[in-house]
Design an enzyme around this catalytic site. Structure first.
Site, PDB file in Angstrom:
ATOM      1  N   HIS A 207       0.889  -1.320  -0.190  1.00 49.17           N
ATOM      2  CA  HIS A 207       0.110  -0.357  -0.285  1.00 49.17           C
ATOM      3  C   HIS A 207       0.996   0.704  -0.572  1.00 49.17           C
ATOM      4  CE1 HIS A 207       0.250  -0.342   4.614  1.00 49.17           C
ATOM      5  NE2 HIS A 207       0.508   0.912   4.184  1.00 49.17           N
ATOM      6  N   ASP A 237       0.176  -7.640   1.764  1.00 53.79           N
ATOM      7  CA  ASP A 237       0.277  -6.170   1.719  1.00 53.79           C
ATOM      8  C   ASP A 237       2.603  -6.119   2.082  1.00 53.79           C
ATOM      9  OD1 ASP A 237       0.333  -2.826   1.819  1.00 53.79           O
ATOM     10  OD2 ASP A 237       0.363  -3.596   3.928  1.00 53.79           O
ATOM     11  N   GLY A 313       3.165   7.057   8.168  1.00 55.97           N
ATOM     12  CA  GLY A 313       4.200   6.745   7.498  1.00 55.97           C
ATOM     13  C   GLY A 313       5.824   6.139   7.944  1.00 55.97           C
ATOM     14  N   ASN A 314       5.131   5.236   9.225  1.00 53.57           N
ATOM     15  CA  ASN A 314       5.664   3.740   9.478  1.00 53.57           C
ATOM     16  C   ASN A 314       5.538   2.424   9.070  1.00 53.57           C
ATOM     17  OD1 ASN A 314       5.775   5.138  13.011  1.00 53.57           O
ATOM     18  ND2 ASN A 314       7.575   4.215  11.937  1.00 53.57           N
ATOM     19  N   SER A 315       4.219   2.652   7.735  1.00 63.63           N
ATOM     20  CA  SER A 315       4.219   1.664   7.230  1.00 63.63           C
ATOM     21  C   SER A 315       5.922   1.316   6.040  1.00 63.63           C
ATOM     22  CB  SER A 315       3.270   1.131   6.127  1.00 63.63           C
ATOM     23  OG  SER A 315       2.461   2.194   6.614  1.00 63.63           O
TER      24      SER A 315
END
Length: 461
Positions: A207, A237, A313-315
Site C-alpha cells: 500500500h 501487503d 509513514g511507519n508503514s
C-alpha cells in the site's frame, strides 16, 4: 564546620559498641584513611565505616595522647608506632586486592536484564553473518539464548546503532484525475522501507507504493535514489523495489526468525512517521504473536501486535529484536478515540517468503483469483448513480475471466458464505487453492444468479 562534623561523629561513636556496631546495632566494615587529624593537624590513619560519607575517629583526641616516657622507652614506642602503621598499610592493600579479586569473579555484565559473562576476545569474523538478504540461523528463543551467529543481545541503543542505516524513507508521486492534462493532479505519499540486499533490494508495503508513478528511496545520510517496482502483493501487503547504489555501500538487515518471538519480548521500531521524521526510533514489546486482523482490501492477516508507537509513514519500516534482527515489517495501526499503543507488523518469515518470490518471479506463485474486477460501495447514492441500485456491497465492474458475470452484479455470497465487503472476499479466497471450483451468487436486476468459477493462478500483467 569540621568541628561540628567531628563532634556529631564523636557522639555517634560514643553510642557504638566495642565490635563496631553503628547506632542501629548493625555491624560496620572499617578501613583506614591517612589524613590530618582535625585536632592536632598530624597525619594519621583514621578509621572509617563502609559508608564513605561517615568518617569517624576511634576516640576523642585526649585519649590518643601517649603516656610520657623518657630515653629508650620513648624511642621504642616510636619504632613500635611506625611498625604498626606500616603493617596497617600492608594489611589494607592486601584486603583491597583480595576484595577486588572476589568482585571480579562475581561480576557479570548485564544487558537489559540478561546476564552474560565478559568476553575475553571478539567473535570470530567467520561466524558473523554478512547481511546480503541473509537470514539469521538462530532457531532458539531469543529470551533464553544470548550467543547467536550475528552477535549477542544488545541494548536498545546498540540495536539502533547496528540497524538504523538499513531503514530508508520512501516517497511516492501518483498522477490521478481525468484523462485531460488540466484535470490531472499529483498526489504525494510517504512511507518506510528496509534494505534486504546490498545490491539494492528494499522491502516495503504494497500500500506504500501501490499505483505510484514515481518512487524515491532516501538513505539515512540523505542520499536519494529513484526506485522501480520488482514485485508487489496485495494479499500479503508486501512489495519489493530496487535501487542502483553504484559505489554506495548499503547496510542491509539480517532477517530473523519471527516464529521464535514471544509475548513480552522487547522490540525496536524504526521508520518515517508522518513522512517527515525519518529514522524515528520507538520501542515496546510484542503484545501478541498471531493476531487475526482484517485489513482493507487485503482481507484477514495474521500479524504481530506491539505497543510501540506506530504512526502514518511507519508503514514498510522495520521491527527489530534485541539481536538486531529484522522480525517484522510494520504495516498497520488501530486508530480512533481512546486507542493508543496498538500497532501491527507482518512477521518476518511471511515477509521473507513473499519477498523472495517477488524477486524471483515478480509475483507470489499459487495465489488463486476469480478473474473479475470489483469495487466496494458504501454509499447508497453512489450505488444508485453508478449501478442503478440502492444497496451497498461489492459490485463487479469487469469480468476478465469471461465467467458470465455482468457489470453491476452485486456479490452476495462465495461458496455459501455471505460477502459484504472486498476484505470478506479476499479472506475467503485465501482459503482456496488454484484449480478449486467455487460457487458465487450475485444479485442482478433484483434476482439472484449463481455462477460456478474454477479459480486460476493470479499472475500480474
Amino acid at each position: 564546620m569540621e568541628d561540628n562534623f567531628n563532634s556529631k561523629n564523636d557522639a555517634r561513636m560514643a553510642e557504638s559498641n566495642q565490635n563496631g556496631a553503628d547506632v542501629n546495632g548493625q555491624s560496620q566494615i572499617y578501613g583506614a584513611v591517612y589524613r590530618p587529624d582535625s585536632m592536632s593537624g598530624e597525619y594519621r590513619f583514621t578509621s572509617y565505616s563502609s559508608n564513605p560519607g561517615t568518617v569517624s575517629r576511634p576516640a576523642p583526641a585526649e585519649a590518643q595522647k601517649p603516656a610520657k616516657t623518657q630515653g629508650r622507652r620513648g624511642g621504642v614506642a616510636l619504632v613500635v608506632a611506625i611498625t604498626a602503621a606500616v603493617l596497617a598499610v600492608i594489611t589494607m592493600l592486601f584486603l583491597s586486592c583480595a576484595g577486588l579479586m572476589i568482585l571480579s569473579k562475581r561480576f557479570v555484565f548485564r544487558t537489559d536484564g540478561v546476564e552474560t559473562q565478559p568476553q575475553s576476545q571478539s567473535a570470530d569474523p567467520e561466524e558473523t553473518k554478512e547481511a546480503n538478504f541473509q537470514v539469521s540461523d538462530r532457531t532458539s528463543s531469543p529470551v533464553s539464548t544470548t550467543a547467536v551467529s550475528i552477535g549477542e543481545q544488545m541494548s536498545i541503543a546498540g540495536v539502533v546503532a547496528a540497524v538504523k542505516d538499513s531503514v530508508v524513507e520512501i516517497t511516492t508521486e501518483t498522477v490521478t484525475g481525468g484523462s485531460g492534462i488540466y484535470s490531472q493532479y499529483v498526489l504525494s505519499g510517504a512511507g518506510s522501507g528496509v534494505i534486504i540486499s546490498d545490491t539494492g533490494m528494499v522491502i516495503t508495503n504494497h500500500h506504500v507504493i501501490d499505483g505510484a508513478t514515481k518512487i524515491t528511496v532516501r538513505l539515512t545520510d540523505g542520499t536519494e535514489f529513484d526506485a522501480k517496482v520488482i514485485g508487489s502483493d496485495l494479499d500479503a501487503d508486501i512489495a519489493v523495489v530496487s535501487i542502483k547504489p553504484g559505489d554506495k555501500k548499503l547496510t542491509s538487515a539480517v532477517i530473523g526468525n519471527s516464529d521464535t518471538l514471544v509475548v513480552g519480548e522487547e522490540i525496536v521500531v524504526i521508520g518515517n512517521p508522518l513522512g517527515e521524521l525519518g529514522g524515528t526510533v520507538t520501542n515496546g514489546i510484542i503484545s501478541a504473536t498471531e493476531r487475526e486482523i482484517m485489513i482493507e482490501e487485503s482481507g484477514s492477516m495474521t500479524l504481530l501486535q506491539t505497543n510501540a508507537a506506530v504512526n502514518p509513514g511507519n508503514s514498510g519500516g522495520g521491527m527489530f529484536n534485541l539481536y538486531g534482527e529484522l522480525v517484522g515489517i510494520v504495516n498497520a495501526k488501530s486508530s480512533g478515540d481512546n486507542i493508543e499503543g496498538i500497532g501491527f507488523a507482518i512477521p518476518s518469515n511471511t515477509a521473507k517468503d513473499v519477498a523472495g518470490q517477488l524477486i524471483e518471479y515478480g509475483y507470489v506463485k499459487g495465489r488463486p483469483t476469480i478473474g473479475i474486477s470489483y469495487v466496494d460501495v458504501n454509499n447508497s447514492l453512489y450505488a444508485r448513480y453508478y449501478f442503478n441500485s440502492s444497496s451497498v456491497g461489492v459490485y463487479i465492474v469487469d469480468d476478465t475471466g469471461k465467467h458470465g458475470f455482468k457489470y453491476g452484479d452485486r456479490i452476495i455470497s462465495f461458496n455459501g458464505e455471505e460477502v459484504s465487503s472486498s476484505s470478506d472476499l479476499a479472506s475467503m479466497l485465501k482459503k482456496c487453492s488454484v484449480g478449486d471450483t467455487v460457487e458465487i451468487v450475485v444479485m442482478r436486476s433484483g434476482s439472484s444468479v449463481t455462477v460456478s468459477v474454477t479459480l486460476t493462478e493470479k499472475v500480474p500483467e
